[in-house]
Design an enzyme around this catalytic site. Structure first.
Site, PDB file in Angstrom:
ATOM      1  N   ARG A   1      31.962  82.457  17.689  1.00  0.00           N
ATOM      2  CA  ARG A   1      31.223  83.600  16.900  1.00  0.00           C
ATOM      3  C   ARG A   1      31.472  84.768  17.490  1.00  0.00           C
ATOM      4  O   ARG A   1      31.367  85.834  16.859  1.00  0.00           O
ATOM      5  CB  ARG A   1      29.779  83.152  16.822  1.00  0.00           C
ATOM      6  CG  ARG A   1      29.596  82.080  15.874  1.00  0.00           C
ATOM      7  CD  ARG A   1      27.981  81.819  15.539  1.00  0.00           C
ATOM      8  NE  ARG A   1      27.806  80.679  14.955  1.00  0.00           N
ATOM      9  CZ  ARG A   1      26.677  80.222  14.489  1.00  0.00           C
ATOM     10  NH1 ARG A   1      25.420  81.143  14.762  1.00  0.00           N
ATOM     11  NH2 ARG A   1      26.350  79.134  13.721  1.00  0.00           N
TER      12      ARG A   1
ATOM     13  N   LYS B   1      27.945  63.583  22.783  1.00  0.00           N
ATOM     14  CA  LYS B   1      26.426  63.068  22.934  1.00  0.00           C
ATOM     15  C   LYS B   1      25.618  64.177  23.094  1.00  0.00           C
ATOM     16  O   LYS B   1      25.970  65.467  23.800  1.00  0.00           O
ATOM     17  CB  LYS B   1      26.422  61.969  24.103  1.00  0.00           C
ATOM     18  CG  LYS B   1      26.461  62.622  25.625  1.00  0.00           C
ATOM     19  CD  LYS B   1      25.175  63.148  25.839  1.00  0.00           C
ATOM     20  CE  LYS B   1      25.026  63.732  27.380  1.00  0.00           C
ATOM     21  NZ  LYS B   1      23.655  64.437  27.607  1.00  0.00           N
TER      22      LYS B   1
ATOM     23  N   HIS C   1      31.124  61.439  28.921  1.00  0.00           N
ATOM     24  CA  HIS C   1      31.851  61.898  30.198  1.00  0.00           C
ATOM     25  C   HIS C   1      31.727  60.817  31.268  1.00  0.00           C
ATOM     26  O   HIS C   1      32.466  60.755  32.224  1.00  0.00           O
ATOM     27  CB  HIS C   1      31.574  63.497  30.494  1.00  0.00           C
ATOM     28  CG  HIS C   1      30.250  63.632  31.153  1.00  0.00           C
ATOM     29  ND1 HIS C   1      29.212  63.899  30.612  1.00  0.00           N
ATOM     30  CD2 HIS C   1      29.883  63.556  32.465  1.00  0.00           C
ATOM     31  CE1 HIS C   1      28.044  64.268  31.126  1.00  0.00           C
ATOM     32  NE2 HIS C   1      28.494  64.050  32.486  1.00  0.00           N
TER      33      HIS C   1
ATOM     34  N   LYS D   1      34.187  58.766  34.584  1.00  0.00           N
ATOM     35  CA  LYS D   1      34.025  58.863  35.821  1.00  0.00           C
ATOM     36  C   LYS D   1      34.583  57.774  36.670  1.00  0.00           C
ATOM     37  O   LYS D   1      34.559  56.598  36.425  1.00  0.00           O
ATOM     38  CB  LYS D   1      32.589  59.202  36.535  1.00  0.00           C
ATOM     39  CG  LYS D   1      32.001  60.332  35.788  1.00  0.00           C
ATOM     40  CD  LYS D   1      30.478  60.507  36.434  1.00  0.00           C
ATOM     41  CE  LYS D   1      29.922  61.829  35.808  1.00  0.00           C
ATOM     42  NZ  LYS D   1      30.771  63.162  36.608  1.00  0.00           N
TER      43      LYS D   1
ATOM     44  N   GLU E   1      18.854  65.013  38.695  1.00  0.00           N
ATOM     45  CA  GLU E   1      19.219  66.454  38.525  1.00  0.00           C
ATOM     46  C   GLU E   1      18.410  67.219  39.374  1.00  0.00           C
ATOM     47  O   GLU E   1      17.275  67.201  39.254  1.00  0.00           O
ATOM     48  CB  GLU E   1      19.697  66.806  37.333  1.00  0.00           C
ATOM     49  CG  GLU E   1      20.656  65.965  36.447  1.00  0.00           C
ATOM     50  CD  GLU E   1      20.818  66.323  34.943  1.00  0.00           C
ATOM     51  OE1 GLU E   1      21.617  67.151  34.754  1.00  0.00           O
ATOM     52  OE2 GLU E   1      19.926  65.759  34.273  1.00  0.00           O
TER      53      GLU E   1
ATOM     54  N   ASP F   1      18.665  62.076  25.913  1.00  0.00           N
ATOM     55  CA  ASP F   1      19.673  62.896  26.607  1.00  0.00           C
ATOM     56  C   ASP F   1      20.689  61.929  27.566  1.00  0.00           C
ATOM     57  O   ASP F   1      21.773  62.295  27.628  1.00  0.00           O
ATOM     58  CB  ASP F   1      19.075  64.272  27.059  1.00  0.00           C
ATOM     59  CG  ASP F   1      20.261  65.186  27.601  1.00  0.00           C
ATOM     60  OD1 ASP F   1      21.138  65.297  26.871  1.00  0.00           O
ATOM     61  OD2 ASP F   1      20.227  65.411  29.041  1.00  0.00           O
TER      62      ASP F   1
ATOM     63  N   HIS G   1      24.278  57.745  28.664  1.00  0.00           N
ATOM     64  CA  HIS G   1      24.646  57.535  29.940  1.00  0.00           C
ATOM     65  C   HIS G   1      24.341  56.178  30.791  1.00  0.00           C
ATOM     66  O   HIS G   1      25.035  55.406  31.080  1.00  0.00           O
ATOM     67  CB  HIS G   1      24.399  58.568  30.852  1.00  0.00           C
ATOM     68  CG  HIS G   1      25.008  60.002  30.483  1.00  0.00           C
ATOM     69  ND1 HIS G   1      26.223  60.008  29.739  1.00  0.00           N
ATOM     70  CD2 HIS G   1      24.610  61.215  30.673  1.00  0.00           C
ATOM     71  CE1 HIS G   1      26.418  61.429  29.396  1.00  0.00           C
ATOM     72  NE2 HIS G   1      25.562  62.024  29.957  1.00  0.00           N
TER      73      HIS G   1
ATOM     74  N   LYS H   1      14.868  65.872  35.637  1.00  0.00           N
ATOM     75  CA  LYS H   1      15.472  67.334  36.016  1.00  0.00           C
ATOM     76  C   LYS H   1      14.533  67.831  36.967  1.00  0.00           C
ATOM     77  O   LYS H   1      13.504  67.360  37.356  1.00  0.00           O
ATOM     78  CB  LYS H   1      15.751  67.806  34.798  1.00  0.00           C
ATOM     79  CG  LYS H   1      16.673  67.596  33.653  1.00  0.00           C
ATOM     80  CD  LYS H   1      16.796  68.478  32.658  1.00  0.00           C
ATOM     81  CE  LYS H   1      18.125  68.245  31.689  1.00  0.00           C
ATOM     82  NZ  LYS H   1      19.140  68.365  32.590  1.00  0.00           N
TER      83      LYS H   1
END
Length: 498
Positions: free
Chosen positions: A71, A186, A216, A220, A254, A273, A278, A368
């Site tokens: 955009r 995802k 992804h 790996k 993370e 998530d 995953h 997280k």
């Protein structure tokens, strides 16, 4: 390090890159890619660097085109300069002005509102004006709420290359749909119902074999290596069962928070998530039976059987298998509800009800704002002797890649009763010659899509089955628990975790 060793490493490095170029050139079945979300972090950090690396390996055709759709009001020159700056920081292979000068000739920028279906006719006119006739991939590098609007826009703009002009409604795969591919990121919806809607909409316009659900993690290096480790080594193949294994842990930790993704993340949470895609995918590779052969269907069928055999949920005992946490300060993040009860940490204990795994707990954990960034699989073997620790197999996925095995030996000395624990450590990412020669996950996955190889992509049957199981967990949690444990930033999560 001696000069001879350095020369040997450099020789090996050159040989590896040469071999990689030969392998990459075996198939080239794609001529252009349209990236929706071409001005986003995913495009800049992962997709463009992956495509640049493929270009450096001579994988992309000379007249290949990459159309970034966004955009922002960028000129062609401004867009290329932005991409160039990201390449310098994130490309796996060495950045050179000479190579980028070649690569930039493939880049185009197209400004549009992706939520406005009326603008897609202009996009297809632009694609046509570039002379792109077939071998097209649409990449949805956007948040899930834009998946359906983009698909509807593509339908309305007739953006399916080489589709027929008949009046069939719905479209007939064998007649009306071309060979254009679509890749979606995802999470594939926020729940089963949303995932089904997205997939149904995609199927109404793209052939099912041309729909690629990208995760992804499946690209790996060490995830792909798990199958080799399991099935190509008698050492592990013979003991990969409940007779010898005490527990399996799959962790993805993370140090970052939600950053600018607060609006999306607050609707999703860590369970959707990370766990549903995953970690479930990793678990299925660790636990599956050996596929009948190495084709995509056999591998995916073996993985899907694991999801079907997960032990059913006893809703009233949900707190025994599920813990949800949230880091302190999450509610102050941008675009997050100040009263949010969305989880940023999950610990989940599962069992697989089959002969191989019955009674072995699988612990899946993710969070997280923790004290470390690492993804790993830990296989803990049972003790074979009273008072002696069992062996541990650690598969390191990121940031380091490798395998570590702990085992027991007699401590050196005259006595023979003292046993000590030692380890063998293979650190793939520590080997100098491998640092630049290991393809990034997106690089490998984009190449696989171009080659029509779906073995590294999630399949709809897996997504559907895993979502059904996650839905049971969520329903039980809401009905019988709703407990949310808070934890401080830079710790290992809630103190109550298991």
């Amino acid at each position: 390090m001696t000069n001879n060793n350095i020369n040997n490493i450099e020789d090996n490095k050159s040989k590896n890159i040469t071999d990689e170029i030969k392998e990459a050139n075996q198939k080239i079945a794609n001529n252009a890619m349209v990236i929706f979300g071409g001005t986003g972090d995913l495009a800049y950090r992962k997709l463009f660097p992956a495509l640049y690396n493929l270009h450096c390996l001579n994988t992309l055709p000379e007249d290949y085109e990459i159309i970034g759709v966004g955009r922002r009001d960028y000129s062609q020159e401004e867009y290329i300069k932005i991409v160039q700056d990201w390449m310098k920081e994130f490309s796996r292979l060495k950045y050179t002005d000479e190579k980028f000068e070649e690569f930039k000739s493939k880049i185009r920028y197209y400004k549009m509102d992706m939520s406005d279906s009326n603008e897609y006719k202009g996009l297809i006119d632009f694609i046509d004006s570039e002379g792109i006739e077939d071998g097209l991939i649409y990449y949805y590098a956007v948040s899930p709420e834009l998946f359906d609007p983009i698909t509807e826009g593509l339908k309305k703009g007739n953006c399916q290359k080489h589709s027929c002009q008949c009046e069939n409604t719905p479209l007939n795969e064998s007649c009306c749909m071309g060979d254009t591919k679509v890749i979606i990121e995802k999470p594939f919806g926020e729940n089963l119902q949303a995932a089904e809607k997205i997939y149904s909409n995609l199927k109404s316009y793209f052939k099912t074999e041309n729909i690629y659900h990208i995760d992804h993690y499946l690209g790996k290096e060490m995830i792909i290596n798990i199958m080799t480790l399991r099935f190509a080594n008698a050492l592990f193949k013979a003991v990969w069962n409940n007779e010898y294994i005490e527990k399996v842990e799959i962790n993805a930790y993370e140090t970052v928070g939600v950053d600018s993704r607060g609006g999306y993340y607050d609707k999703s949470g860590a369970l959707a998530d990370m766990i549903q895609n995953h970690l479930f995918q990793i678990m299925s590779i660790v636990a599956m039976e050996k596929p009948k052969d190495n084709n995509t269907i056999s591998i995916k069928d073996s993985q899907n059987e694991v999801f079907k055999q997960l032990k059913d949920i006893d809703g009233e005992k949900i707190d025994e298998i599920l813990l949800m946490g949230q880091y302190n300060g999450y509610r102050d993040e941008e675009k997050v509800d100040p009263n949010s009860v969305t989880e940023t940490y999950v610990a989940l204990k599962l069992e697989i009800e089959n002969e191989r795994w019955k009674g072995v707990p699988f612990y899946l954990r993710t969070g997280k704002k923790l004290d470390k960034r690492e993804s790993e699989v830990i296989v803990s073997f049972k003790s074979m002797e009273e008072g002696v620790a069992g062996n541990n197999l650690l598969i390191k996925i990121q940031p380091d890649e490798g395998v570590k095995l702990n085992f027991n030996i007699k401590k050196p000395g005259i006595g023979n009763q003292v046993i000590k624990e030692v380890e063998m450590d293979f650190c793939q990412s520590c080997i100098l010659e491998n640092r630049a020669n290991t393809p990034e996950a997106y690089e490998r996955l984009l190449k696989s899509c171009m080659d029509s190889d779906k073995s590294l992509f999630s399949q709809w049957k897996q997504i559907e089955t895993s979502w059904k199981y996650i839905n049971k967990i969520v329903d039980s949690y809401k009905k019988y628990s709703n407990k949310l444990y808070f934890y401080d930033i830079a710790t290992n999560g809630p103190v109550e975790t298991f």
